[in-house]
Enzyme design. Structure first.
Site, mmCIF file in Angstrom:
data_model
loop_
_atom_site.group_PDB
_atom_site.id
_atom_site.type_symbol
_atom_site.label_atom_id
_atom_site.label_comp_id
_atom_site.label_asym_id
_atom_site.label_seq_id
_atom_site.Cartn_x
_atom_site.Cartn_y
_atom_site.Cartn_z
ATOM 1 N N HIS A 157 0.852 -1.181 0.000
ATOM 2 C CA HIS A 157 0.000 0.000 0.000
ATOM 3 C C HIS A 157 0.891 1.236 0.000
ATOM 4 C CE1 HIS A 157 1.107 0.189 4.179
ATOM 5 N NE2 HIS A 157 0.523 -0.966 4.432
HETATM 6 P P1 TYD Z 1 -1.771 -2.705 7.735
HETATM 7 O O1 TYD Z 1 -1.114 -1.361 7.809
HETATM 8 O O2 TYD Z 1 -2.723 -2.927 6.609
HETATM 9 O O3 TYD Z 1 -0.684 -3.855 7.721
HETATM 10 P P2 TYD Z 1 0.503 -4.071 6.674
HETATM 11 O O4 TYD Z 1 1.770 -3.830 7.429
HETATM 12 O O5 TYD Z 1 0.400 -5.465 6.175
HETATM 13 O O6 TYD Z 1 0.320 -3.071 5.626
HETATM 14 O O7 TYD Z 1 -2.506 -2.958 9.131
HETATM 15 C C1 TYD Z 1 -3.073 -4.221 9.424
HETATM 16 C C2 TYD Z 1 -4.251 -4.007 10.368
HETATM 17 O O8 TYD Z 1 -3.828 -3.402 11.585
HETATM 18 C C3 TYD Z 1 -5.321 -3.102 9.780
HETATM 19 O O9 TYD Z 1 -6.579 -3.669 10.104
HETATM 20 C C4 TYD Z 1 -5.172 -1.808 10.536
HETATM 21 C C5 TYD Z 1 -4.544 -2.198 11.844
HETATM 22 N N1 TYD Z 1 -3.605 -1.170 12.343
HETATM 23 C C6 TYD Z 1 -3.967 -0.375 13.403
HETATM 24 O O10 TYD Z 1 -5.071 -0.490 13.967
HETATM 25 N N2 TYD Z 1 -3.078 0.563 13.868
HETATM 26 C C7 TYD Z 1 -1.869 0.744 13.287
HETATM 27 O O11 TYD Z 1 -1.068 1.615 13.727
HETATM 28 C C8 TYD Z 1 -1.500 -0.083 12.165
HETATM 29 C C9 TYD Z 1 -0.179 0.063 11.470
HETATM 30 C C10 TYD Z 1 -2.403 -1.014 11.723
#
Ligand code: TYD
Length: 134
Positions: free
Chosen positions: A51
């Site tokens: 992303h």
């Molecule tokens: P995401 O940023 O999509 O993970 P990746 O590192 O794979 O991109 O986050 C995964 C899940 O965690 C999503 O449902 C949102 C939640 N999340 C939070 O609630 N707070 C945060 O600070 C982060 C980074 C993610």
């Protein structure tokens, strides 16, 4: 203020009792930290991220183990392999990013200049390229 991704070398205080590294803003980090999170227990072969963020900037450190941070600017990819805890990658806003090739016991520390906001995510690569390239 950096506008491009950067590999930043952090201070390393070598000590026979064990080494110590740190970062603080603005000296090592080009933004004020609003949030810290970490990624761990990543099964072999898994990919995190995929992303971009409209506004958020991040700084990623491999506190333990190793992994790759792969960034796409809309035209080309650049890969940063992190395997020392005294290096980190600064990621400006509007870079598509994924994290992959995690070693066993890898621990990724990520600091951000923004609080969590799902609205700031761009999760569609085609949409990212359109926004990035106009
Ligand atoms: P995401 O940023 O999509 O993970 P990746 O590192 O794979 O991109 O986050 C995964 C899940 O965690 C999503 O449902 C949102 C939640 N999340 C939070 O609630 N707070 C945060 O600070 C982060 C980074 C993610």
């Amino acid at each position: 203020m950096f506008t491009k991704p950067q590999l930043l070398q952090l201070p390393k205080i070598v000590d026979p009792r064990g080494n110590l590294s740190f970062f603080e803003s603005p000296r090592q980090l080009p933004f004020e930290i609003a949030r810290t999170y970490w990624i761990y227990d990543v099964p072999g072969g898994e990919i995190r991220g995929s992303h971009a963020f409209k506004e958020q900037q991040e700084f990623i450190v491999a506190l333990s183990g190793s992994f790759d941070v792969v960034l796409h600017d809309g035209n080309e990819e650049i890969k940063f392999s992190l395997n020392r805890s005294y290096y980190g990658v600064f990621i400006p806003k509007m870079y598509w990013r994924r994290m992959e090739n995690f070693s066993t016991n890898a621990l990724a520390l990520i600091v951000s200049d923004k609080h969590f906001d799902e609205q700031d995510y761009i999760r569609d690569f085609e949409e990212f390229k359109l926004l990035k390239n106009g």
